[in-house]
Design a protein around this motif. Structure first.
Motif, short mmCIF file in Angstrom:
data_model
loop_
_atom_site.label_atom_id
_atom_site.label_comp_id
_atom_site.label_asym_id
_atom_site.label_seq_id
_atom_site.Cartn_x
_atom_site.Cartn_y
_atom_site.Cartn_z
N ARG A 153 0.81 -1.23 0.00
CA ARG A 153 0.00 0.00 0.00
C ARG A 153 0.84 1.28 0.00
O ARG A 153 0.47 2.29 0.58
N MET A 154 1.98 1.22 -0.70
CA MET A 154 2.79 2.42 -0.90
C MET A 154 2.57 2.99 -2.31
O MET A 154 3.02 4.09 -2.62
N LEU A 155 1.86 2.24 -3.14
CA LEU A 155 1.55 2.63 -4.51
C LEU A 155 0.16 2.14 -4.83
O LEU A 155 -0.19 0.99 -4.54
N LYS A 156 -0.66 3.02 -5.41
CA LYS A 156 -2.02 2.63 -5.78
C LYS A 156 -1.99 1.72 -7.01
O LYS A 156 -1.18 1.90 -7.92
N ALA A 157 -2.89 0.75 -7.04
CA ALA A 157 -2.95 -0.19 -8.16
C ALA A 157 -3.20 0.54 -9.47
O ALA A 157 -2.64 0.17 -10.51
N ASP A 158 -4.01 1.59 -9.44
CA ASP A 158 -4.27 2.36 -10.68
C ASP A 158 -2.99 3.03 -11.18
O ASP A 158 -2.81 3.18 -12.38
N HIS A 159 -2.14 3.44 -10.27
CA HIS A 159 -0.88 4.07 -10.68
C HIS A 159 0.09 3.02 -11.23
O HIS A 159 0.86 3.30 -12.16
N ARG A 160 0.06 1.81 -10.69
CA ARG A 160 0.89 0.73 -11.21
C ARG A 160 0.55 0.46 -12.68
O ARG A 160 1.42 0.14 -13.50
N LYS A 161 -0.73 0.61 -13.03
CA LYS A 161 -1.18 0.34 -14.40
C LYS A 161 -0.69 1.38 -15.40
O LYS A 161 -0.84 1.20 -16.61
N LEU A 162 -0.09 2.46 -14.91
CA LEU A 162 0.44 3.48 -15.83
C LEU A 162 1.65 2.98 -16.61
O LEU A 162 2.02 3.55 -17.63
#
Length: 194
Positions: A153-162
């Motif tokens: 939970r240090m990075l949002k899953a939506d941001h990982r998809k970038l």
């Protein structure tokens, strides 16, 4: 996309799969009339992608700081060579000229450039697609670390998809073009920047 900035290393590890991927990417750039924006060097993977695009009669813009040009590592054969005063100006100019970004295998500098433009995308400072050409699993461990960041939970899953990735240049370009046609903003006005 009329221009793509490629971040990559000034070294080459001799991997024939990487050599073939660079050749295929260069051909795709020339065939699709995509101008290569890159760091202006003549060595390593950096030199290989520039030479590959030029051999296919494509357009290449190199952006290099004066101190690196003074070390005689600049590529004087490119279509256009822009000389900057320092590394910060170089990175800004490359980003300004590009409609998207592709990351090839490289070292510290490649990762630093990748995470900078990725952070800018996360913050909504640009809407340009970022693709990673993951040749021969080179970035598998990096992707695993990104997944750990989501799990912790240090990075949002939506941001990982970038982060768009493929091991095939043609597939990567298609995915990136699809990303750039997304009509809605990535973030609501009250976005959480974490």
């Amino acid at each position: 996309m009329k221009s793509i900035c490629v971040y990559c290393g000034a070294n080459f590890n001799g991997d024939p799969l990487l050599s073939k991927a660079v050749e295929d990417l260069a051909a795709a750039f020339a065939d699709q009339q995509i101008r290569l924006i890159y760091g202006g060097g003549s060595l390593g993977v950096m030199g290989m992608i520039a030479d590959g695009v030029l051999k296919k009669k494509g357009l290449v813009t190199g952006v290099i700081p004066q101190f690196l040009l003074d070390l005689e590592v600049g590529n004087m054969e490119v279509t256009e060579l822009i000389i900057t005063e320092n590394m910060h100006q170089r990175k800004q100019k490359m980003a300004d000229l590009a409609d998207g970004f592709i990351i090839l295998p490289g070292g510290f500098g490649t990762l630093e450039e990748f995470f900078e433009v990725l952070t800018w995308l996360q913050l909504g400072l640009h809407r340009k697609a970022i693709g990673v050409l993951n040749v021969n699993g080179f970035y598998d461990h990096l992707f695993a670390q990104l997944d750990v960041m989501v799990e912790q939970r240090m990075l949002k899953a939506d941001h990982r998809k970038l982060v768009i990735d493929s091991d095939q240049p043609g597939v990567l370009l298609r995915k990136m073009k699809a990303f750039t046609t997304v009509p809605d903003p990535l973030w609501p006005k009250d976005r959480d920047l974490i």
